[in-house]
Design an enzyme around this catalytic site. Structure first.
Site: not given
Length: 678
Positions: A46, A277, A424, A486
């Site tokens: 890149h 890019h 998280e 859960h």
């Protein structure tokens, strides 16, 4: 020193140099040329980002970054994180030019080749000037937040004389699109991490084309809402860059500098387009770029006058280093500081673990392992100030916050506990940054189910060989009524699949204490503690040896060659034990094996593994998760008592009965095999 006093004394740390505009242009040109040459030779990479951000990097390194190329691990150096890791040639060029011994011109020429330090995306090697592994977009920003937080915590404990440095991050549009950037930057603003400076490569280009295909955010407004200072500049104007970084150093908040740049700066037809890019420019385009940036030199050639300018940058902080070393040698905190950074805490925690094991054995109680883990932390944290904890808004459930926990906030950074909020992924990456910075063993808590949110950062910790500890409670259908959203079922197998990552599932307090000891002492890998919500009995005896270190061991056996071997982990060891007692009463030769850590078990010698697995016996594995990670032990035809799909909402005992994870089912399954053998 109070936070107020520190802010009052704060000043910019611009390095006094006399680089002219023409010299800065040549120095930037060296970055651009090396980057496009290396990508071209590799036929992969890149070039656009390094060419676009070369001017910003030149000003940052030559006027602000506190580092010493010959002493790359100086504890009080500034940290530089290239969050957009695809632009790695920017970092490698800088590190070669400034004189890092490990980054030679041969390494630059070997970009993306097997065995080279100059990998396609940066892989942590701090003595080569690579502070962290980056590439998965957004994680570099979050990791840098962890580094900046580490600096503030250490500064709160040891003051400016030993710890006072900045963390600089370079990122692109893709980093800011990723959700983790929101999690981490929001928390950074809340914590007022004033020594964190984010340099945003605002070039309006992504792989697919213009960023307005998908990204029309008002980025400055977004960061102001986080409580950051925000500036917008021309990323090719050296004076504006200089002024902006100096201003950012003086703020009382984190800083975002939006640098408007041209991707592939200098490329005659590809500048400002997505075509530069992520692919080589091509020989003709490079020829035109050399002309446009006034670089009349061969591939990989840096003229002596330009290289000498950069090498001067690499040693211009030598006086600052010597001054720091003098303060360090004279400091009354020298021994404590050394211990903090040493990384080896085994002698400190060994007596604590012995005491905990004795207490759990004497108590002989039926307790959840999340509770016994909390009891471990109650004793470990006062003994070991390198432990810095936290939780994703679940401290009471995870038992990660204890009496000795002191919350870290913008009014007092000297504590040892971080309120991460429901973040998280950000939490896990920030922990990586704390570990990479040095001086800390970070741990945090959430439910095992939500390890999926943190998984990319857990994987990166394993790849980087970083010691971070994830407390993952509510580890099965045993959590009960909250239901299948859960209840983790595939998570243990999925986490065990990550190389260099250690998943512990202790069966009682004694194994929990041993798991904590192993996690803290494991300096080159992350550890995950899967812990129960429901109470389970103490089945282990007090012992001097850390049997969890074997990964699996014989908990009980009748002796002789076993006819039946029952393997189990965590809460299901209790169920397996009930079946074991039944077979003992039937005068069967039976062995019960606790498997707290498969990853460690597979590291044992072949004789130990062969003896424990005992292929001639009927093998049963019991775990309230899916079968996937057990076949290596029990074989494809072994008996598995566990989950075949998702859970359900009901009280825990009802669910275990409903899904057949019972001693009665173990007994029935084994007796069926026995009858077939008769």
């Amino acid at each position: 020193m109070t936070n107020t006093t520190a802010l009052a004394q704060k000043k910019t740390s611009s390095i006094q140099n006399s680089f002219s505009q023409s010299q800065l242009k040549k120095m930037s040109g060296a970055i651009r040329a090396l980057s496009m040459d290396a990508v071209q030779k590799a036929n992969s990479g890149h070039p656009g980002m390094p060419m676009g951000m070369a001017d910003v990097a030149t000003v940052l390194y030559s006027s602000f970054l506190k580092f010493e190329a010959k002493y790359p691990t100086w504890p009080d150096r500034d940290r530089f994180v290239l969050s957009g890791g695809h632009g790695s040639m920017l970092l490698y060029s800088l590190n070669y030019l400034t004189g890092y011994e490990k980054i030679t011109i041969e390494e630059i020429k070997n970009f993306r080749k097997l065995g080279a330090i100059t990998a396609g995306h940066p892989e942590v090697e701090q003595d080569a000037g690579i502070e962290t592994t980056t590439g998965p977009l957004g994680q570099g920003i979050a990791t840098a937040v962890g580094m900046a937080l580490a600096e503030r915590i250490l500064n709160g404990r040891y003051g400016d004389d030993l710890v006072s440095h900045y963390t600089y991050v370079m990122c692109g549009d893709g980093d800011l699109m990723e959700g983790i950037s929101h999690e981490a930057c929001s928390l950074a603003g809340h914590q007022k991490l004033s020594k964190l400076i984010l340099l945003y490569d605002d070039n309006n280009i992504c792989i697919d084309g213009s960023t307005d295909l998908t990204f029309i955010d008002d980025t400055p407004a977004r960061f102001r809402a986080y409580g950051w200072d925000v500036q917008s500049i021309d990323g090719h104007d050296y004076a504006q860059i200089q002024e902006a970084i100096a201003k950012a150093q003086a703020t009382e908040t984190p800083s975002l500098i939006c640098c408007k740049t041209k991707i592939g700066f200098g490329a005659p037809t590809k500048e400002g387009t997505s075509s530069c890019h992520g692919s080589p420019l091509g020989e003709e385009e490079i020829k035109g770029a050399r002309k446009n940036i006034d670089w009349p030199y061969a591939a990989f050639e840096v003229p002596e006058d330009v290289l000498s300018l950069w090498r001067e940058v690499g040693k211009q902080n030598n006086d600052a280093l010597l001054s720091w070393q003098s303060r360090y040698n004279e400091s009354s905190d020298k021994q404590a500081f050394d211990t903090q950074l040493s990384g080896d805490y085994s002698d400190i925690i060994a007596p604590v673990i012995r005491e905990l094991k004795a207490e759990f054995a004497a108590k002989n109680a039926k307790e959840a392992t999340r509770k016994t883990s909390g009891a471990c932390l109650e004793k470990l944290i006062p003994a070991l100030n390198t432990l810095v904890g936290g939780s994703a808004d679940l401290a009471g459930s995870n038992k990660t916050k204890v009496a000795a926990s002191k919350v870290i906030d913008s009014n007092d950074y000297s504590g040892n506990y971080i309120n991460y909020g429901v973040r998280e992924h950000g939490m896990a990456a920030i922990m990586n940054g704390l570990a990479l910075h040095g001086g800390f063993v970070p741990y945090s808590g959430t439910f095992l189910q939500f390890a999926d949110y943190a998984r990319p950062a857990i994987r990166l910790a394993a790849l980087m060989k970083q010691r971070v500890i994830h407390v993952l409670t509510h580890d099965s259908i045993g959590l009960g009524e909250d239901g299948p959203t859960h209840q983790p079922v595939e998570h243990l197998s999925a986490l065990r699949a990550i190389p260099n990552c250690y998943t512990y599932r202790p069966c009682d307090g004694i194994e929990t204490a041993e798991s904590w000891e192993l996690s803290i002492n494991k300096k080159d890998a992350p550890s995950l503690l899967a812990l129960t919500r429901q109470g389970i009995p103490t089945l282990s005896d007090n012992r001097a040896e850390n049997k969890t270190a074997k990964g699996a061991y014989i908990l009980k056996e009748t002796g002789g060659k076993p006819e039946i071997t029952i393997f189990a982990s965590g809460s299901e060891v209790e169920i397996a034990h009930e079946a074991y007692e039944h077979f003992v009463s039937q005068s069967k030769a039976v062995r019960l094996v606790s498997v707290p850590c498969m990853d460690l078990f597979y590291e044992q010698d072949e004789d130990y593994i062969r003896e424990l697995v005992c292929n001639d016996s009927i093998k049963v594995a019991v775990e309230a998760g899916i079968r996937q990670s057990w076949d290596r032990i029990i074989g494809s035809h072994g008996i598995f008592i566990g989950m075949k799909g998702f859970g359900a909402s009901a009280p825990s005992p009802v669910l275990y009965e409903y899904f057949g994870i019972t001693s009665a089912n173990i007994i029935e399954s084994v007796e069926k095999v026995l009858s077939e053998k008769r």
